[in-house]
Design a protein around this motif. Structure first.
Motif, PDB file in Angstrom:
ATOM      1  N   VAL A  28      55.457  79.083  20.698  1.00 36.77           N
ATOM      2  CA  VAL A  28      55.237  79.688  21.971  1.00 36.77           C
ATOM      3  C   VAL A  28      55.582  79.204  23.140  1.00 36.77           C
ATOM      4  CG1 VAL A  28      53.119  80.941  23.006  1.00 36.77           C
ATOM      5  CG2 VAL A  28      53.393  80.882  20.529  1.00 36.77           C
ATOM      6  N   LEU A  29      56.529  79.684  23.892  1.00 37.25           N
ATOM      7  CA  LEU A  29      56.810  79.230  25.213  1.00 37.25           C
ATOM      8  C   LEU A  29      56.362  79.861  26.436  1.00 37.25           C
ATOM      9  CD1 LEU A  29      60.615  78.385  23.972  1.00 37.25           C
ATOM     10  CD2 LEU A  29      58.589  76.717  24.181  1.00 37.25           C
ATOM     11  N   PRO A  30      56.378  79.196  27.512  1.00 37.58           N
ATOM     12  CA  PRO A  30      55.853  79.942  28.637  1.00 37.58           C
ATOM     13  C   PRO A  30      57.000  81.142  29.294  1.00 37.58           C
ATOM     14  CG  PRO A  30      56.338  77.746  29.116  1.00 37.58           C
ATOM     15  CD  PRO A  30      56.417  77.927  27.673  1.00 37.58           C
ATOM     16  N   ILE A  31      56.792  82.250  29.677  1.00 37.69           N
ATOM     17  CA  ILE A  31      57.694  83.148  29.708  1.00 37.69           C
ATOM     18  C   ILE A  31      58.623  82.876  31.141  1.00 37.69           C
ATOM     19  CG2 ILE A  31      56.323  84.429  31.710  1.00 37.69           C
ATOM     20  CD1 ILE A  31      57.203  87.227  29.837  1.00 37.69           C
ATOM     21  N   GLU A  32      58.066  81.898  31.720  1.00 34.95           N
ATOM     22  CA  GLU A  32      59.286  81.461  32.861  1.00 34.95           C
ATOM     23  C   GLU A  32      60.606  80.731  32.353  1.00 34.95           C
ATOM     24  OE1 GLU A  32      55.196  81.844  34.458  1.00 34.95           O
ATOM     25  OE2 GLU A  32      55.856  80.347  32.690  1.00 34.95           O
ATOM     26  N   GLN A  33      60.410  80.356  31.201  1.00 36.26           N
ATOM     27  CA  GLN A  33      61.642  79.914  30.498  1.00 36.26           C
ATOM     28  C   GLN A  33      62.790  80.844  30.397  1.00 36.26           C
ATOM     29  OE1 GLN A  33      61.313  76.844  27.196  1.00 36.26           O
ATOM     30  NE2 GLN A  33      59.650  75.949  28.309  1.00 36.26           N
ATOM     31  N   PHE A  34      62.259  82.249  30.269  1.00 34.53           N
ATOM     32  CA  PHE A  34      63.110  83.148  30.085  1.00 34.53           C
ATOM     33  C   PHE A  34      63.529  84.204  31.033  1.00 34.53           C
ATOM     34  CE2 PHE A  34      60.714  81.807  26.259  1.00 34.53           C
ATOM     35  CZ  PHE A  34      61.791  81.980  25.246  1.00 34.53           C
ATOM     36  N   GLU A  35      63.385  83.477  32.165  1.00 33.90           N
ATOM     37  CA  GLU A  35      63.518  84.271  33.585  1.00 33.90           C
ATOM     38  C   GLU A  35      65.043  84.847  33.647  1.00 33.90           C
ATOM     39  OE1 GLU A  35      63.600  82.916  38.259  1.00 33.90           O
ATOM     40  OE2 GLU A  35      61.992  82.239  36.875  1.00 33.90           O
ATOM     41  N   GLY A  36      65.043  86.284  33.986  1.00 36.83           N
ATOM     42  CA  GLY A  36      66.425  86.784  33.820  1.00 36.83           C
ATOM     43  C   GLY A  36      66.931  87.129  32.778  1.00 36.83           C
ATOM     44  N   VAL A  37      66.164  87.354  31.696  1.00 35.18           N
ATOM     45  CA  VAL A  37      66.345  87.781  30.380  1.00 35.18           C
ATOM     46  C   VAL A  37      65.581  89.242  30.192  1.00 35.18           C
ATOM     47  CG1 VAL A  37      66.325  87.351  27.805  1.00 35.18           C
ATOM     48  CG2 VAL A  37      66.685  85.488  29.321  1.00 35.18           C
ATOM     49  N   ASP A  38      65.979  90.231  29.692  1.00 36.01           N
ATOM     50  CA  ASP A  38      65.483  91.541  29.583  1.00 36.01           C
ATOM     51  C   ASP A  38      64.870  91.507  28.159  1.00 36.01           C
ATOM     52  OD1 ASP A  38      64.705  93.883  29.580  1.00 36.01           O
ATOM     53  OD2 ASP A  38      66.531  95.069  29.286  1.00 36.01           O
ATOM     54  N   LEU A  39      63.531  91.051  27.940  1.00 37.90           N
ATOM     55  CA  LEU A  39      63.310  90.471  26.773  1.00 37.90           C
ATOM     56  C   LEU A  39      62.748  91.812  25.708  1.00 37.90           C
ATOM     57  CD1 LEU A  39      60.674  87.625  27.454  1.00 37.90           C
ATOM     58  CD2 LEU A  39      62.910  87.436  26.097  1.00 37.90           C
ATOM     59  N   GLN A  40      63.206  91.888  24.491  1.00 35.47           N
ATOM     60  CA  GLN A  40      62.900  92.855  23.428  1.00 35.47           C
ATOM     61  C   GLN A  40      62.541  92.210  22.161  1.00 35.47           C
ATOM     62  OE1 GLN A  40      66.329  95.517  23.273  1.00 35.47           O
ATOM     63  NE2 GLN A  40      66.431  95.686  25.483  1.00 35.47           N
ATOM     64  N   GLU A  41      61.616  92.718  21.668  1.00 34.12           N
ATOM     65  CA  GLU A  41      61.217  92.138  20.304  1.00 34.12           C
ATOM     66  C   GLU A  41      62.191  92.158  19.282  1.00 34.12           C
ATOM     67  OE1 GLU A  41      57.362  93.246  18.517  1.00 34.12           O
ATOM     68  OE2 GLU A  41      56.242  92.990  20.476  1.00 34.12           O
ATOM     69  N   GLY A  42      62.512  91.407  18.447  1.00 30.01           N
ATOM     70  CA  GLY A  42      63.660  91.450  17.507  1.00 30.01           C
ATOM     71  C   GLY A  42      64.826  90.945  18.056  1.00 30.01           C
ATOM     72  N   MET A  43      65.061  90.725  19.390  1.00 31.77           N
ATOM     73  CA  MET A  43      66.451  90.223  19.778  1.00 31.77           C
ATOM     74  C   MET A  43      66.618  88.869  19.577  1.00 31.77           C
ATOM     75  SD  MET A  43      65.676  89.758  23.883  1.00 31.77           S
ATOM     76  CE  MET A  43      67.394  89.815  24.475  1.00 31.77           C
ATOM     77  N   THR A  44      67.939  88.597  19.262  1.00 29.23           N
ATOM     78  CA  THR A  44      68.499  87.314  18.995  1.00 29.23           C
ATOM     79  C   THR A  44      69.161  86.593  20.394  1.00 29.23           C
ATOM     80  OG1 THR A  44      69.301  88.075  16.808  1.00 29.23           O
ATOM     81  CG2 THR A  44      70.186  85.859  17.789  1.00 29.23           C
ATOM     82  N   LEU A  45      68.670  85.320  20.547  1.00 28.02           N
ATOM     83  CA  LEU A  45      68.951  84.479  21.709  1.00 28.02           C
ATOM     84  C   LEU A  45      69.768  83.145  21.149  1.00 28.02           C
ATOM     85  CD1 LEU A  45      65.790  84.884  23.926  1.00 28.02           C
ATOM     86  CD2 LEU A  45      67.932  85.984  24.248  1.00 28.02           C
ATOM     87  N   TYR A  46      70.365  82.664  22.033  1.00 24.83           N
ATOM     88  CA  TYR A  46      70.956  81.434  21.574  1.00 24.83           C
ATOM     89  C   TYR A  46      70.627  80.481  22.936  1.00 24.83           C
ATOM     90  CZ  TYR A  46      73.760  84.235  18.560  1.00 24.83           C
ATOM     91  OH  TYR A  46      73.769  85.302  17.646  1.00 24.83           O
TER      92      TYR A  46
END
Length: 170
Positions: A80-98
């Motif tokens: 579990v990471l703070p959402i700030e680390q994903f700034e600018g990412v349009d998050l969706q459940e099940g999506m793959t990030l690199y």
């Protein structure tokens, strides 16, 4: 030539499904063969071991148990990471990030869930914990050259596209 445990250069055409399903998770049918040097850990161990003794032109359906494929699911690989680390990412459940791992390698994570404060990500390979059914045809098999045996690179490492992002690769 029958495929040997080490230093055979093998080219295969494959299709892989999660065992017991009909959905194809990866395939190179109709594309370039997957070429690799046996004994170098370039493909999952269960598939590599099953290819030993096969000959050019031979086909087989090979069941690879999870432990000999991408391993079992590791619960410690979920973070579990703070959402700030994903700034600018349009998050969706099940999506793959690199991202980048500790040693500079590329790591793949899947977004399990998120809210307005935190994001739960999973570092497990998407096929971890799954038994896989490979339909394989051996297209080529030959003894590795000294260069190939030493480097593990088909063609001696001169820009060969031997191992893409396919399911059989590590």
């Amino acid at each position: 030539m029958a495929i040997e445990k080490e230093n055979s250069v093998v080219g295969i055409e494959y299709e892989v499904k999660e065992a017991g399903t009909t959905e194809i998770v990866d395939s190179n049918k109709g594309a370039q063969p997957l070429e690799f040097v046996m004994g170098k850990g370039q493909i999952i161990p269960g598939l590599e071991n099953a290819l030993v003794g096969m000959n050019e032109g031979e086909s087989a359906d090979i069941l690879v148990k999870a432990a000999d494929a991408y391993g079992e699911v590791n619960p410690e690989a979920v973070q579990v990471l703070p959402i700030e680390q994903f700034e600018g990412v349009d998050l969706q459940e099940g999506m793959t990030l690199y991202g980048q791992g500790e040693n500079g390698q590329t790591v793949q994570v899947v977004v399990k869930s998120f809210n307005d404060k935190e994001v739960t990500i999973d570092f497990n390979h998407p096929l971890a914990g799954k038994d896989l059914m490979f339909s394989v045809t051996v297209l080529s098999s030959r003894e590795a050259t000294a260069d190939e045996a030493a480097t593990g690179q088909v063609g001696g490492g001169h820009g060969s596209e031997s191992c893409g992002s396919g399911c059989g690769c590590h």
